[in-house]
Motif scaffolding. Structure first.
Motif, PDB file in Angstrom:
ATOM      1  N   UNK A   1       0.995  -6.342   9.159  1.00  0.00           N
ATOM      2  CA  UNK A   1       1.149  -5.666   7.891  1.00  0.00           C
ATOM      3  C   UNK A   1       0.596  -6.297   6.629  1.00  0.00           C
ATOM      4  N   UNK A   2       0.793  -7.899   6.650  1.00  0.00           N
ATOM      5  CA  UNK A   2       0.015  -8.502   5.694  1.00  0.00           C
ATOM      6  C   UNK A   2      -1.538  -8.777   5.747  1.00  0.00           C
ATOM      7  N   UNK A   3      -1.932  -8.684   6.785  1.00  0.00           N
ATOM      8  CA  UNK A   3      -3.531  -8.738   7.281  1.00  0.00           C
ATOM      9  C   UNK A   3      -3.942  -7.293   6.895  1.00  0.00           C
ATOM     10  N   UNK A   4      -3.326  -6.351   7.114  1.00  0.00           N
ATOM     11  CA  UNK A   4      -3.570  -4.807   6.988  1.00  0.00           C
ATOM     12  C   UNK A   4      -3.740  -4.759   5.681  1.00  0.00           C
ATOM     13  N   UNK A   5      -2.580  -5.350   4.677  1.00  0.00           N
ATOM     14  CA  UNK A   5      -2.698  -5.107   3.144  1.00  0.00           C
ATOM     15  C   UNK A   5      -3.837  -5.756   2.649  1.00  0.00           C
ATOM     16  N   UNK A   6      -4.071  -6.966   3.018  1.00  0.00           N
ATOM     17  CA  UNK A   6      -5.151  -7.987   2.426  1.00  0.00           C
ATOM     18  C   UNK A   6      -6.342  -7.182   2.544  1.00  0.00           C
ATOM     19  N   UNK A   7      -6.653  -6.686   3.894  1.00  0.00           N
ATOM     20  CA  UNK A   7      -8.002  -6.363   4.368  1.00  0.00           C
ATOM     21  C   UNK A   7      -8.111  -4.794   3.618  1.00  0.00           C
ATOM     22  N   UNK A   8      -7.208  -4.247   3.524  1.00  0.00           N
ATOM     23  CA  UNK A   8      -7.336  -2.524   2.754  1.00  0.00           C
ATOM     24  C   UNK A   8      -7.477  -3.100   1.251  1.00  0.00           C
ATOM     25  N   UNK A   9      -6.701  -4.072   0.732  1.00  0.00           N
ATOM     26  CA  UNK A   9      -7.122  -4.270  -0.778  1.00  0.00           C
ATOM     27  C   UNK A   9      -8.718  -4.875  -1.020  1.00  0.00           C
ATOM     28  N   UNK A  10      -9.066  -5.730  -0.217  1.00  0.00           N
ATOM     29  CA  UNK A  10     -10.138  -6.145  -0.515  1.00  0.00           C
ATOM     30  C   UNK A  10     -11.177  -5.074  -0.392  1.00  0.00           C
ATOM     31  N   UNK A  11     -11.142  -4.210   0.573  1.00  0.00           N
ATOM     32  CA  UNK A  11     -11.968  -3.004   0.700  1.00  0.00           C
ATOM     33  C   UNK A  11     -11.926  -1.991  -0.535  1.00  0.00           C
ATOM     34  N   UNK A  12     -10.844  -1.963  -0.922  1.00  0.00           N
ATOM     35  CA  UNK A  12     -10.710  -1.010  -1.845  1.00  0.00           C
ATOM     36  C   UNK A  12     -11.184  -1.472  -3.244  1.00  0.00           C
ATOM     37  N   UNK A  13     -11.040  -2.677  -3.522  1.00  0.00           N
ATOM     38  CA  UNK A  13     -11.543  -3.634  -4.763  1.00  0.00           C
ATOM     39  C   UNK A  13     -13.034  -3.585  -4.560  1.00  0.00           C
ATOM     40  N   UNK A  14     -13.726  -3.521  -3.559  1.00  0.00           N
ATOM     41  CA  UNK A  14     -15.143  -3.312  -3.515  1.00  0.00           C
ATOM     42  C   UNK A  14     -15.639  -1.902  -3.688  1.00  0.00           C
ATOM     43  N   UNK A  15     -14.692  -1.008  -3.765  1.00  0.00           N
ATOM     44  CA  UNK A  15     -15.111   0.425  -4.105  1.00  0.00           C
ATOM     45  C   UNK A  15     -15.163   1.441  -2.896  1.00  0.00           C
ATOM     46  N   UNK A  16     -14.688   0.957  -1.812  1.00  0.00           N
ATOM     47  CA  UNK A  16     -14.564   1.860  -0.556  1.00  0.00           C
ATOM     48  C   UNK A  16     -13.700   2.982  -0.859  1.00  0.00           C
TER      49      UNK A  16
ATOM     50  N   UNK B   1      -6.639  -0.216   7.274  1.00  0.00           N
ATOM     51  CA  UNK B   1      -5.275  -0.802   7.437  1.00  0.00           C
ATOM     52  C   UNK B   1      -4.617  -0.181   8.780  1.00  0.00           C
ATOM     53  N   UNK B   2      -4.681   0.991   8.873  1.00  0.00           N
ATOM     54  CA  UNK B   2      -4.145   1.404  10.559  1.00  0.00           C
ATOM     55  C   UNK B   2      -4.685   0.842  11.574  1.00  0.00           C
ATOM     56  N   UNK B   3      -6.001   0.354  11.581  1.00  0.00           N
ATOM     57  CA  UNK B   3      -6.520  -0.277  12.721  1.00  0.00           C
ATOM     58  C   UNK B   3      -5.953  -1.520  13.142  1.00  0.00           C
ATOM     59  N   UNK B   4      -5.337  -2.175  11.868  1.00  0.00           N
ATOM     60  CA  UNK B   4      -4.793  -3.530  11.899  1.00  0.00           C
ATOM     61  C   UNK B   4      -3.493  -3.629  12.334  1.00  0.00           C
ATOM     62  N   UNK B   5      -2.762  -2.713  11.338  1.00  0.00           N
ATOM     63  CA  UNK B   5      -1.061  -2.663  11.570  1.00  0.00           C
ATOM     64  C   UNK B   5      -0.687  -1.644  12.300  1.00  0.00           C
TER      65      UNK B   5
END
Length: 132
Positions: A53-68, A77-81
């Motif tokens: 969950x922690x890895x998924x949240x950090x990866x998803x937040x980075x993607x969202x911060x880049x504008x995805x 996030x679901x692919x990881x968590x």
């Protein structure tokens, strides 16, 4: 052990008061060992789910911060968590916040044992030029 009558110390045969003691001790301790092992496996699986969950949240937040897009962020996030994870994305004041929740489950006892849901939250500042 006791010697057979009439044979002295030549042969050791016959039951004594200590026979079966190991079996009784094993019968008493085996359920405790199994319970401790089950608790340890449960804790390990919950910690592993928390880390995913922690890895998924950090990866998803980075993607969202880049504008995805939100769909891309959630699928990453679901692919990881895991597919059963719920992903919430919110944006505000120059940051993006991703909250990932997933149930911690035992592989063989899913319907018998209910473990708590674990979650992770990650906040990332938006990249320059990305609209909130």
């Amino acid at each position: 052990m006791t010697a057979r009558p009439g044979c002295g110390d030549v042969g050791m045969t016959g039951p004594t008061a200590e026979d079966g003691m190991v079996t009784a001790e094993l019968a008493v301790t085996l359920p405790t060992v199994v319970a401790v092992l089950a608790a340890a496996v449960t804790v390990l699986l919950a910690v592993a789910t928390q880390l995913r969950c922690t890895d998924a949240a950090s990866t998803a937040a980075r993607l969202a911060a880049r504008g995805e897009g939100v769909a891309t962020v959630r699928s990453a996030a679901r692919a990881i968590a895991g597919d059963s994870a719920s992903v919430e994305v919110s944006t505000g004041r120059g940051t993006v916040e991703v909250d990932v929740r997933a149930p911690a489950r035992l592989p063989l006892l899913r319907s018998l044992v209910s473990l708590p849901t674990v979650s992770a939250r990650f906040v990332e500042p938006l990249e320059p030029g990305v609209a909130p």
